[in-house]
Design a protein around this motif. Structure first.
Motif, PDB file in Angstrom:
ATOM      1  N   TYR A   1       0.265   0.962 -12.831  1.00 53.45           N
ATOM      2  CA  TYR A   1      -0.792   0.426 -12.160  1.00 53.45           C
ATOM      3  C   TYR A   1      -2.339   0.871 -12.196  1.00 53.45           C
ATOM      4  CZ  TYR A   1       2.858  -2.202  -9.789  1.00 53.45           C
ATOM      5  OH  TYR A   1       3.872  -2.844  -9.229  1.00 53.45           O
ATOM      6  N   GLU A   2      -2.365   2.061 -13.144  1.00 48.26           N
ATOM      7  CA  GLU A   2      -3.831   2.768 -12.991  1.00 48.26           C
ATOM      8  C   GLU A   2      -4.975   1.500 -13.684  1.00 48.26           C
ATOM      9  OE1 GLU A   2      -5.963   6.901 -14.389  1.00 48.26           O
ATOM     10  OE2 GLU A   2      -4.266   6.084 -15.483  1.00 48.26           O
ATOM     11  N   PRO A   3      -4.709   0.835 -14.857  1.00 50.34           N
ATOM     12  CA  PRO A   3      -5.477  -0.048 -15.071  1.00 50.34           C
ATOM     13  C   PRO A   3      -6.007  -1.310 -14.140  1.00 50.34           C
ATOM     14  CG  PRO A   3      -3.510   0.217 -16.746  1.00 50.34           C
ATOM     15  CD  PRO A   3      -3.436   0.923 -15.604  1.00 50.34           C
ATOM     16  N   GLU A   4      -5.028  -1.409 -13.155  1.00 48.08           N
ATOM     17  CA  GLU A   4      -5.348  -2.379 -12.054  1.00 48.08           C
ATOM     18  C   GLU A   4      -6.098  -1.639 -10.997  1.00 48.08           C
ATOM     19  OE1 GLU A   4      -3.472  -6.219  -9.988  1.00 48.08           O
ATOM     20  OE2 GLU A   4      -2.059  -4.814 -11.023  1.00 48.08           O
ATOM     21  N   LEU A   5      -5.468  -0.626 -10.498  1.00 49.16           N
ATOM     22  CA  LEU A   5      -6.160   0.149  -9.448  1.00 49.16           C
ATOM     23  C   LEU A   5      -7.118   1.201  -9.623  1.00 49.16           C
ATOM     24  CD1 LEU A   5      -5.110   1.519  -6.520  1.00 49.16           C
ATOM     25  CD2 LEU A   5      -3.668   2.813  -7.644  1.00 49.16           C
ATOM     26  N   GLY A   6      -7.453   1.450 -11.056  1.00 47.72           N
ATOM     27  CA  GLY A   6      -8.317   2.365 -11.198  1.00 47.72           C
ATOM     28  C   GLY A   6      -8.240   3.638 -10.999  1.00 47.72           C
ATOM     29  N   GLU A   7      -7.209   4.298 -10.465  1.00 45.39           N
ATOM     30  CA  GLU A   7      -7.011   5.797 -10.380  1.00 45.39           C
ATOM     31  C   GLU A   7      -5.366   5.634 -10.260  1.00 45.39           C
ATOM     32  OE1 GLU A   7      -8.109   6.755  -6.105  1.00 45.39           O
ATOM     33  OE2 GLU A   7      -8.600   4.636  -5.778  1.00 45.39           O
ATOM     34  N   ARG A   8      -5.067   6.892 -10.100  1.00 43.37           N
ATOM     35  CA  ARG A   8      -3.445   7.191 -10.027  1.00 43.37           C
ATOM     36  C   ARG A   8      -3.025   7.568  -8.656  1.00 43.37           C
ATOM     37  NH1 ARG A   8      -1.749   7.878 -15.047  1.00 43.37           N
ATOM     38  NH2 ARG A   8       0.151   8.966 -14.690  1.00 43.37           N
ATOM     39  N   PHE A   9      -1.695   7.485  -8.535  1.00 37.74           N
ATOM     40  CA  PHE A   9      -1.153   7.759  -7.208  1.00 37.74           C
ATOM     41  C   PHE A   9      -1.189   9.243  -7.279  1.00 37.74           C
ATOM     42  CE2 PHE A   9       0.679   3.643  -8.179  1.00 37.74           C
ATOM     43  CZ  PHE A   9       0.373   2.746  -6.908  1.00 37.74           C
ATOM     44  N   ALA A  10      -1.378   9.688  -5.778  1.00 36.46           N
ATOM     45  CA  ALA A  10      -1.689  11.119  -5.570  1.00 36.46           C
ATOM     46  C   ALA A  10      -0.936  11.913  -4.477  1.00 36.46           C
ATOM     47  CB  ALA A  10      -3.247  11.523  -5.423  1.00 36.46           C
ATOM     48  N   THR A  11      -0.525  11.275  -3.634  1.00 33.66           N
ATOM     49  CA  THR A  11       0.287  11.729  -2.425  1.00 33.66           C
ATOM     50  C   THR A  11       1.611  10.846  -2.338  1.00 33.66           C
ATOM     51  OG1 THR A  11      -0.615  10.087  -0.952  1.00 33.66           O
ATOM     52  CG2 THR A  11      -2.029  12.277  -1.428  1.00 33.66           C
ATOM     53  N   ALA A  12       2.461  11.610  -1.360  1.00 36.22           N
ATOM     54  CA  ALA A  12       3.816  11.048  -0.969  1.00 36.22           C
ATOM     55  C   ALA A  12       4.189  11.294   0.367  1.00 36.22           C
ATOM     56  CB  ALA A  12       5.013  11.594  -1.904  1.00 36.22           C
ATOM     57  N   GLY A  13       4.272  10.288   1.154  1.00 37.78           N
ATOM     58  CA  GLY A  13       4.864  10.292   2.479  1.00 37.78           C
ATOM     59  C   GLY A  13       6.326   9.943   2.696  1.00 37.78           C
ATOM     60  N   LEU A  14       6.880  10.463   3.430  1.00 34.79           N
ATOM     61  CA  LEU A  14       8.242  10.073   3.566  1.00 34.79           C
ATOM     62  C   LEU A  14       8.562   9.666   5.041  1.00 34.79           C
ATOM     63  CD1 LEU A  14       8.550  11.918   0.923  1.00 34.79           C
ATOM     64  CD2 LEU A  14      10.725  12.352   1.135  1.00 34.79           C
ATOM     65  N   CYS A  15       9.463   8.640   5.168  1.00 37.18           N
ATOM     66  CA  CYS A  15       9.882   8.204   6.473  1.00 37.18           C
ATOM     67  C   CYS A  15      11.242   8.323   6.610  1.00 37.18           C
ATOM     68  CB  CYS A  15       9.494   7.201   6.804  1.00 37.18           C
ATOM     69  SG  CYS A  15       7.562   6.989   7.247  1.00 37.18           S
ATOM     70  N   TYR A  16      12.004   8.796   7.549  1.00 36.37           N
ATOM     71  CA  TYR A  16      13.563   8.845   7.523  1.00 36.37           C
ATOM     72  C   TYR A  16      13.840   7.778   8.774  1.00 36.37           C
ATOM     73  CZ  TYR A  16      18.245  10.673   7.978  1.00 36.37           C
ATOM     74  OH  TYR A  16      19.881  10.755   8.372  1.00 36.37           O
ATOM     75  N   TYR A  17      14.657   6.916   8.769  1.00 38.03           N
ATOM     76  CA  TYR A  17      15.095   5.913   9.406  1.00 38.03           C
ATOM     77  C   TYR A  17      16.381   6.208   9.859  1.00 38.03           C
ATOM     78  CZ  TYR A  17      10.702   3.430   8.542  1.00 38.03           C
ATOM     79  OH  TYR A  17       9.263   2.962   8.310  1.00 38.03           O
ATOM     80  N   ARG A  18      16.906   6.882  10.766  1.00 36.48           N
ATOM     81  CA  ARG A  18      18.209   7.347  11.006  1.00 36.48           C
ATOM     82  C   ARG A  18      19.260   6.360  11.330  1.00 36.48           C
ATOM     83  NH1 ARG A  18      15.547  11.534  15.060  1.00 36.48           N
ATOM     84  NH2 ARG A  18      14.372   9.471  15.504  1.00 36.48           N
TER      85      ARG A  18
ATOM     86  N   VAL B   1       8.869  -1.555  -3.778  1.00 38.18           N
ATOM     87  CA  VAL B   1       7.661  -2.625  -3.311  1.00 38.18           C
ATOM     88  C   VAL B   1       6.559  -2.015  -3.606  1.00 38.18           C
ATOM     89  CG1 VAL B   1       8.125  -2.066  -1.145  1.00 38.18           C
ATOM     90  CG2 VAL B   1       7.383  -4.304  -1.527  1.00 38.18           C
ATOM     91  N   VAL B   2       5.574  -2.439  -4.276  1.00 36.79           N
ATOM     92  CA  VAL B   2       4.025  -2.317  -4.362  1.00 36.79           C
ATOM     93  C   VAL B   2       3.263  -3.530  -3.438  1.00 36.79           C
ATOM     94  CG1 VAL B   2       2.226  -1.581  -5.766  1.00 36.79           C
ATOM     95  CG2 VAL B   2       4.544  -1.153  -6.159  1.00 36.79           C
ATOM     96  N   MET B   3       2.519  -2.999  -2.540  1.00 35.61           N
ATOM     97  CA  MET B   3       1.623  -3.903  -1.836  1.00 35.61           C
ATOM     98  C   MET B   3       0.169  -3.411  -2.283  1.00 35.61           C
ATOM     99  SD  MET B   3       3.174  -3.552   2.257  1.00 35.61           S
ATOM    100  CE  MET B   3       3.019  -1.627   1.958  1.00 35.61           C
ATOM    101  N   GLY B   4      -0.622  -4.679  -2.735  1.00 35.35           N
ATOM    102  CA  GLY B   4      -1.888  -4.456  -3.482  1.00 35.35           C
ATOM    103  C   GLY B   4      -2.818  -5.366  -3.236  1.00 35.35           C
ATOM    104  N   GLY B   5      -3.922  -5.140  -3.778  1.00 33.24           N
ATOM    105  CA  GLY B   5      -5.072  -6.192  -3.376  1.00 33.24           C
ATOM    106  C   GLY B   5      -5.473  -5.819  -2.031  1.00 33.24           C
ATOM    107  N   SER B   6      -5.811  -6.800  -1.320  1.00 33.45           N
ATOM    108  CA  SER B   6      -6.280  -6.626   0.171  1.00 33.45           C
ATOM    109  C   SER B   6      -5.223  -6.536   1.113  1.00 33.45           C
ATOM    110  CB  SER B   6      -7.131  -7.887   0.398  1.00 33.45           C
ATOM    111  OG  SER B   6      -6.627  -8.794   0.828  1.00 33.45           O
ATOM    112  N   CYS B   7      -4.007  -6.270   0.692  1.00 31.45           N
ATOM    113  CA  CYS B   7      -2.835  -6.179   1.683  1.00 31.45           C
ATOM    114  C   CYS B   7      -2.906  -5.264   2.630  1.00 31.45           C
ATOM    115  CB  CYS B   7      -1.531  -5.845   0.831  1.00 31.45           C
ATOM    116  SG  CYS B   7      -0.034  -6.474   1.584  1.00 31.45           S
ATOM    117  N   GLN B   8      -3.593  -4.277   2.650  1.00 29.39           N
ATOM    118  CA  GLN B   8      -3.476  -3.217   3.976  1.00 29.39           C
ATOM    119  C   GLN B   8      -4.632  -3.564   4.865  1.00 29.39           C
ATOM    120  OE1 GLN B   8      -1.111  -1.092   4.260  1.00 29.39           O
ATOM    121  NE2 GLN B   8      -0.408  -1.507   2.141  1.00 29.39           N
ATOM    122  N   ARG B   9      -5.468  -4.354   4.203  1.00 28.85           N
ATOM    123  CA  ARG B   9      -6.538  -4.802   5.408  1.00 28.85           C
ATOM    124  C   ARG B   9      -6.452  -6.117   5.773  1.00 28.85           C
ATOM    125  NH1 ARG B   9     -10.770  -6.341   2.561  1.00 28.85           N
ATOM    126  NH2 ARG B   9     -10.214  -6.031   0.530  1.00 28.85           N
TER     127      ARG B   9
END
Length: 207
Positions: free
Chosen positions: A100-117, A172-180
């Motif tokens: 995804y770096e060519p499209e994103l312009g940078e690399r993924f750098a962090t990881a968050g984990l969620c545990y749904y019991r 799943v990868v959410m991209g573009g303006s998806c978060q906004r």
């Protein structure tokens, strides 16, 4: 954590392995999109189980209206430069960055984990709009381990929903303006469902 987990029959006896990254893209409105790659990590139960028991999960709380309530899931976070809790997660992050770096312009750098019991654990409608995701396009890549749960998406402010049942190594990868411009959620369910861990890879400064 010792919550009972029934593994996938497809993962039985299969060593964890990352498959070729060839996601299918769904184009949403307002410049948003979602990529999905089912079964990206085969043998993923052997990744889920050590994460379930060895990650230092924490229970958070938050102020809501006039009271403090428990966050209905357990959390862990690995910031820039932190050692990830399973070597396959590092490999996954590097493969995602390469792709995804060519499209994103940078690399993924962090990881968050969620545990749904179980089905009572959830995350309400939201977008990752703290930090740079508030004002610019970005990406969040999520690897789902364990039992499948539905990731629901809808336009910000309401509208028709779409959803994906994700578990057992799906990506799943959410991209573009998806978060906004869109919100996403893992909603509570009354049906019996096993535990699930989601691993969210983000670029630096996106929360």
């Amino acid at each position: 954590m010792t919550d009972y987990y029934q593994g996938s029959l497809l993962d039985a006896g299969v060593a964890p392995e990352i498959q070729p990254l060839a996601p299918e893209r769904t184009v949403l409105s307002n410049g948003a999109w979602v990529d999905v790659r089912p079964g990206w990590i085969s043998g993923s139960d052997d990744v889920f189980l050590p994460l379930q028991t060895e990650v230092p999960w924490r229970a958070d709380s938050r102020e809501m209206y006039d009271r403090v309530v428990d966050v209905p899931r357990l959390l862990a976070h690995y910031g820039v430069g932190a050692t990830l809790p399973h070597p396959l997660l590092l490999t996954a992050r590097e493969m995602l960055s390469d792709h995804y770096e060519p499209e994103l312009g940078e690399r993924f750098a962090t990881a968050g984990l969620c545990y749904y019991r179980d089905g009572r654990d959830s995350v309400a409608w939201h977008g990752d709009r703290i930090g740079r995701g508030r004002s610019g396009d970005t990406m969040v890549a999520i690897v789902s381990l364990g039992a499948a749960r539905r990731l629901s998406l809808r336009p910000r402010g309401g509208g028709p929903q779409i959803g994906f049942a994700l578990g057992h190594g799906d990506l799943v990868v959410m991209g573009g303006s998806c978060q906004r411009t869109w919100d996403h959620a893992i909603l509570k369910t009354a049906r019996p469902v096993g535990p699930r861990i989601s691993v969210q890879f983000r670029p630096r400064g996106v929360l």
